[in-house]
Design an enzyme around this catalytic site. Sequence first.
Site, PDB file in Angstrom:
ATOM      1  N   SER A   1       0.808  -1.225   0.000  1.00  0.00           N
ATOM      2  CA  SER A   1       0.000   0.000   0.000  1.00  0.00           C
ATOM      3  C   SER A   1       0.842   1.275   0.000  1.00  0.00           C
ATOM      4  CB  SER A   1      -0.966   0.020   1.186  1.00  0.00           C
ATOM      5  OG  SER A   1      -0.268   0.171   2.406  1.00  0.00           O
TER       6      SER A   1
ATOM      7  N   LYS B   1       0.472   4.147   6.853  1.00  0.00           N
ATOM      8  CA  LYS B   1      -0.112   5.071   5.882  1.00  0.00           C
ATOM      9  C   LYS B   1       0.299   6.507   6.231  1.00  0.00           C
ATOM     10  CE  LYS B   1      -3.327   2.077   4.176  1.00  0.00           C
ATOM     11  NZ  LYS B   1      -2.548   0.874   4.043  1.00  0.00           N
TER      12      LYS B   1
END
Length: 93
Positions: free
Chosen positions: A13, A51
């Site tokens: 990701s 993230k």
Amino acid sequence: PEKLCAFRVQNDSMLDEHICEGDIVLVEKRTFARDGDIVVSVINNDRVVLKRIFRDGANVELRPSNANYETIKIPADKIQVKGIYRGLIRPLL
């Protein structure tokens, strides 16, 4: 050393940041972050993610660096920042 820990990355990701699945990220243990920092955080006490963090009023956005993944939007009280990304170790295959 007591302020650093390491986590193995479980997916891609954050690929656009050159952080790949299987890499080991070095994380400075902190409970706060600035907008745009790459963080390790716990969502709802059961899911750990790596993230970029951005605040949006009473909510938080956790944005991936890979278009194949979606931004996570969550109330700020449902997330705990555990640390800030500081470095990377890429194991040899």
